[in-house]
Write a protein that holds these residues in place. Structure first.
Motif, mmCIF file in Angstrom:
data_model
loop_
_atom_site.group_PDB
_atom_site.id
_atom_site.type_symbol
_atom_site.label_atom_id
_atom_site.label_comp_id
_atom_site.label_asym_id
_atom_site.label_seq_id
_atom_site.Cartn_x
_atom_site.Cartn_y
_atom_site.Cartn_z
ATOM 1 N N LEU A 3 0.821 -1.180 -0.088
ATOM 2 C CA LEU A 3 -0.007 0.144 0.078
ATOM 3 C C LEU A 3 0.824 1.099 -0.075
ATOM 4 C CD1 LEU A 3 -2.872 -0.947 2.368
ATOM 5 C CD2 LEU A 3 -3.006 -0.448 -0.007
ATOM 6 N N VAL A 4 1.941 1.405 0.836
ATOM 7 C CA VAL A 4 2.788 2.346 0.944
ATOM 8 C C VAL A 4 3.586 2.519 -0.473
ATOM 9 C CG1 VAL A 4 5.116 3.101 1.628
ATOM 10 C CG2 VAL A 4 3.458 2.031 3.359
ATOM 11 N N SER A 5 3.875 1.405 -1.006
ATOM 12 C CA SER A 5 4.535 1.226 -2.405
ATOM 13 C C SER A 5 3.630 2.000 -3.639
ATOM 14 C CB SER A 5 4.992 -0.070 -2.713
ATOM 15 O OG SER A 5 5.569 0.060 -4.007
ATOM 16 N N VAL A 6 2.294 1.645 -3.419
ATOM 17 C CA VAL A 6 1.374 2.012 -4.424
ATOM 18 C C VAL A 6 1.266 3.621 -4.103
ATOM 19 C CG1 VAL A 6 -1.076 2.199 -4.804
ATOM 20 C CG2 VAL A 6 0.096 -0.098 -4.784
ATOM 21 N N THR A 7 1.262 4.126 -2.806
ATOM 22 C CA THR A 7 1.162 5.645 -2.660
ATOM 23 C C THR A 7 2.303 6.109 -3.220
ATOM 24 O OG1 THR A 7 -0.176 5.125 -0.852
ATOM 25 C CG2 THR A 7 0.566 7.265 -0.956
ATOM 26 N N GLU A 8 3.495 5.676 -2.787
ATOM 27 C CA GLU A 8 4.854 6.407 -3.264
ATOM 28 C C GLU A 8 4.963 6.525 -4.782
ATOM 29 O OE1 GLU A 8 8.013 5.147 0.138
ATOM 30 O OE2 GLU A 8 7.894 4.026 -1.711
ATOM 31 N N ARG A 9 4.349 5.336 -5.659
ATOM 32 C CA ARG A 9 4.788 5.177 -6.932
ATOM 33 C C ARG A 9 3.382 5.723 -7.718
ATOM 34 N NH1 ARG A 9 6.824 -0.495 -6.435
ATOM 35 N NH2 ARG A 9 7.059 -0.625 -8.716
ATOM 36 N N GLY A 33 -1.042 -9.072 -1.683
ATOM 37 C CA GLY A 33 -0.927 -8.140 -2.569
ATOM 38 C C GLY A 33 -2.184 -7.706 -3.485
ATOM 39 N N PHE A 34 -3.329 -8.424 -3.337
ATOM 40 C CA PHE A 34 -4.335 -8.143 -3.852
ATOM 41 C C PHE A 34 -5.337 -6.768 -3.637
ATOM 42 C CE2 PHE A 34 -8.716 -8.450 -5.609
ATOM 43 C CZ PHE A 34 -8.544 -9.343 -6.860
ATOM 44 N N TYR A 35 -5.137 -6.437 -2.613
ATOM 45 C CA TYR A 35 -6.019 -5.246 -2.424
ATOM 46 C C TYR A 35 -5.098 -3.932 -2.811
ATOM 47 C CZ TYR A 35 -8.217 -1.212 -0.193
ATOM 48 O OH TYR A 35 -8.618 -0.057 0.050
ATOM 49 N N ALA A 87 -4.534 -0.463 -9.596
ATOM 50 C CA ALA A 87 -5.341 -0.550 -11.067
ATOM 51 C C ALA A 87 -6.451 0.527 -11.438
ATOM 52 C CB ALA A 87 -5.757 -1.902 -11.202
ATOM 53 N N ARG A 88 -6.850 0.805 -10.243
ATOM 54 C CA ARG A 88 -8.235 1.710 -10.101
ATOM 55 C C ARG A 88 -7.748 3.279 -10.220
ATOM 56 N NH1 ARG A 88 -13.319 0.675 -6.837
ATOM 57 N NH2 ARG A 88 -12.203 2.554 -5.846
ATOM 58 N N VAL A 117 -1.272 -2.726 -14.508
ATOM 59 C CA VAL A 117 -0.817 -2.408 -13.221
ATOM 60 C C VAL A 117 -1.166 -3.297 -12.119
ATOM 61 C CG1 VAL A 117 -1.368 -0.397 -11.534
ATOM 62 C CG2 VAL A 117 -1.401 -0.067 -14.273
ATOM 63 N N MET A 118 -2.407 -3.924 -12.230
ATOM 64 C CA MET A 118 -2.593 -4.782 -11.277
ATOM 65 C C MET A 118 -1.680 -6.112 -11.311
ATOM 66 S SD MET A 118 -5.956 -6.102 -9.896
ATOM 67 C CE MET A 118 -6.492 -7.399 -8.837
ATOM 68 N N GLY A 119 -1.448 -6.371 -12.231
ATOM 69 C CA GLY A 119 -0.327 -7.512 -12.429
ATOM 70 C C GLY A 119 0.877 -7.327 -11.794
#
Lengths: 410, 248
Positions: A308-314, A391-393, A399-400, A331-333
């Protein structure tokens, strides 16, 4: 984006935050290492117990005299002199499933040979004993039928006694004195090792039953030909508990015990000891399994958190990838593969550490190294599953993302 | 005879984009109609909040119009699902951003390969095409450099190579010189003009008249509408660059 490209790209992302990735893996590492190590240790321990039971003699039922009351004093189990040679003979001849029934007497003795002496236990046995215990003579010869019946002054010695009294020398033919009775050593028993109770099974001398009873241990047993115990070996493939029932019935009948009164003997069955051992091993395994499960769950939460942190950072990177053509599924993958890769690397490290622990424990404890490949594969697959689930959530969130918003992110 | 003319590369009609910010309705585009022909060099100008960025996002298929029609190469793309939009961005649009938006841990080649990765091209073809694109923007000798090892101008060239590599219908550049000094800006504009002469359609969003001067058509936005749309003779960036060098 091809799967291989996705994996390569996730590896580079993981490498970019090496320390963080390693810390994230820790939960999985510990969980997997715990599973691998505990299964290996459990198997090793069980193998050793089995080997010990085997060394005692497989399919054994031990008959010992029960507790009796003598003049108001209640004597403990094993002190009655109600079991006799004749009981042993009856068990062997009258019950079809009995292969051998070995009456024996035992006592602590001081053995002297030349200038050396050694305290050990002497067991008076007949020939069935060697069958019941599955124990062979390593050097020299067994007792002859004549010697057991008549009470010859011959002895077989265990490996420990051999070492203590004779060092490296050949003892066969040597004279020893047991409680001042002279015996001729006619052979050495093969090594048996420790019993499951930690006793040295090789610290023993074997004497013919008659001789031992009359001249070495407890003269009071001589009168009624009583014995300390009868070791009964049941034929391979026969039902132990059915045999036990038959033995009980026969002995009650022989001892004229009326219905409703207690037995004056008791039966000990190695299977029970084994079952107890396995029960406690299972309890231990369950305990460790729950530790492993908890740390895998915690590890999974750790991965989810970092992703989650990584998604926010990136977010900006995600926006850029979307701008150049990444579909939501790409992106999801990407994040799913990243989470799974972290978990699988953690799993592999965990497997390595777990096997290491197993090897060290096996070496220290001296039991065979038993690593079940199925457990290793399962642990690996399971760590991958943890990665996918956790990792799913975060991947879904990535992806969204709206590409415009994502590109605007700092 | 007008029927026989090729369809415009980009044709928008009554384009609207409305955001709902809490209780407030924000109208970013309030009915925009225009066409952009293949091979043109267009500057989109306007103050911030004029809707030029939203216009750009819609043209780039990053955002979708609330109403109206957007046809790219004659195909209606205004209401495509996300996956189709992504494919359109991948094949038809090349983005150039103010902040370059390069992946920092990947070298120039890797950055240029990125769009082809999503196009599903094989490794070998990606490599040759990325090398060609980098050579075309004048970075043939910097292919293995990481973004941090490149100057701002060079980073923007990598970004332009990345935008070109899938041979898109048009380049969309959002304030491409906003993070660069004047000289480097001239450099980049000269590159855009050179690409345009080779046939690449270029649309530049900017608020700087200096930058807009290099375009042959200027569309001005205000309050979500086009307020002026003029053709002009573009200033030659290469010549301006030469003057600059002489002065220095």
């Amino acid at each position: 984006m091809s799967f291989l490209d996705a994996i390569l790209s996730s590896l580079s992302a993981i490498r970019a935050h090496a320390l963080r990735s390693v810390l994230t893996m820790l939960g999985i590492v510990i969980g997997v290492a715990a599973v691998i190590a505990m299964v290996a240790v459990g198997n090793g321990a069980r193998e050793r117990v089995n080997a010990q039971i085997q060394s005692l003699g497989a399919n054994l039922i031990i008959v010992i005299p029960g507790n009796i009351t003598q003049g108001g004093a209640r004597l403990g189990t094993g002190n009655a002199s109600t079991l006799t040679d004749a009981d042993a003979l009856a068990l062997k001849t009258e019950i079809g499933s009995v292969q051998a029934a070995a009456p024996l007497v035992r006592g602590g003795v001081q053995v002297v040979s030349g200038g050396q002496n050694w305290a050990t236990s002497a067991i008076g046995v007949d020939l069935d004993y060697f069958v019941a215990r599955d124990w062979a003579v390593e050097r020299g010869r067994e007792f002859s039928d004549e010697e057991t019946r008549r009470g010859g002054q011959v002895a077989l010695i265990g490996q420990t006694v051999l070492r203590e009294l004779f060092g490296g020398n050949d003892p066969v033919g040597a004279q020893i004195r047991v409680r001042n009775v002279p015996f001729e050593v006619i052979g050495v028993m093969s090594p048996k090792g420790q019993s499951m109770f930690g006793q040295d099974q090789d610290d023993v001398i074997l004497l013919p039953l008659q001789t031992a009873r009359q001249r070495v241990v407890g003269t009071n047993r001589a009168k009624n030909r009583s014995v300390n115990q009868i070791m009964v070996k049941i034929k391979e493939g026969e039902d132990l508990s059915a045999a036990e029932e038959e033995m009980k019935r026969l002995l009650r009948q022989r001892h004229r015990i009326q219905d409703g009164r207690d037995d004056d003997f008791s039966l000990r069955n190695m299977a029970e000891i084994q079952a107890t051992r396995e029960e406690s091993a299972r309890t231990m395994a369950m305990l460790l399994l729950s530790v492993a499960a908890v740390s895998l769950v915690v590890g999974g939460i750790g991965i989810m958190n970092i992703m989650l942190v990584s998604v926010t950072e990136r977010t900006k990177e995600i926006g850029l990838r979307m701008a150049v053509g990444a579909r939501p599924l790409d992106v999801m993958g990407q994040f799913l593969i990243e989470a799974t890769t972290i978990a699988l690397i953690g799993g592999m490290i965990g497997i390595g550490i777990g096997i290491g622990i197993a090897i060290i424990t096996a070496m220290k404890a001296g039991w065979p190294l038993l690593i079940d490949p199925l457990v290793v594969v399962t642990a690996f697959v399971f760590s991958g599953l943890v990665g996918i689930v956790s990792g799913f959530y975060p991947a879904f969130r990535a992806a969204r993302l709206d590409p415009v918003e994502a590109l605007r992110a700092a | 005879m007008a029927d026989l003319a090729p369809p415009a590369l980009i044709a928008v009609e009554n384009l609207e984009r409305v955001y709902q910010m809490g209780d407030e309705r924000v109208v970013a585009l309030a009915g925009v109609t225009t066409q952009i022909q293949q091979g043109s060099f267009v500057a989109v100008m306007g103050p911030s909040g004029s809707g030029k960025s939203t216009f750009m996002n819609v043209l780039g298929c990053l955002d979708q119009p609330s109403a109206g029609s957007y046809r790219l190469k004659g195909v209606e793309v205004g209401q495509l699902p996300a996956t189709e939009l992504a494919r359109t961005r991948n094949r038809e649009i090349g983005f150039v951003f103010q902040q370059f938006n390069l992946l920092q841990r990947v070298d120039a080649l890797g950055n240029v390969e990125l769009p082809m990765l999503y196009a599903g091209l094989p490794k070998r073809e990606r490599r040759t095409r990325a090398e060609a694109a980098l050579a075309r923007v004048g970075l043939g000798d910097r292919m293995r450099h990481l973004p941090l090892q490149l100057s701002g101008g060079q980073q923007q060239r990598v970004a332009i190579a990345r935008a070109l590599v899938n041979q898109p219908a048009c380049l969309l550049a959002d304030e491409p010189t906003g993070a660069l000094d004047s000289r480097t800006s001239l450099d980049i504009m000269a590159l855009f003009q050179a690409l345009n002469r080779e046939g690449v359609t270029v649309i530049v969003v900017t608020h700087e008249p200096d930058v807009a001067a290099f375009a042959s058509r200027v569309i001005r936005f205000r309050d979500g509408k086009i307020v002026s749309d003029t053709e002009q003779t573009p200033r030659d960036a290469a010549a301006a660059l030469a003057e600059w060098s002489e002065a220095a």
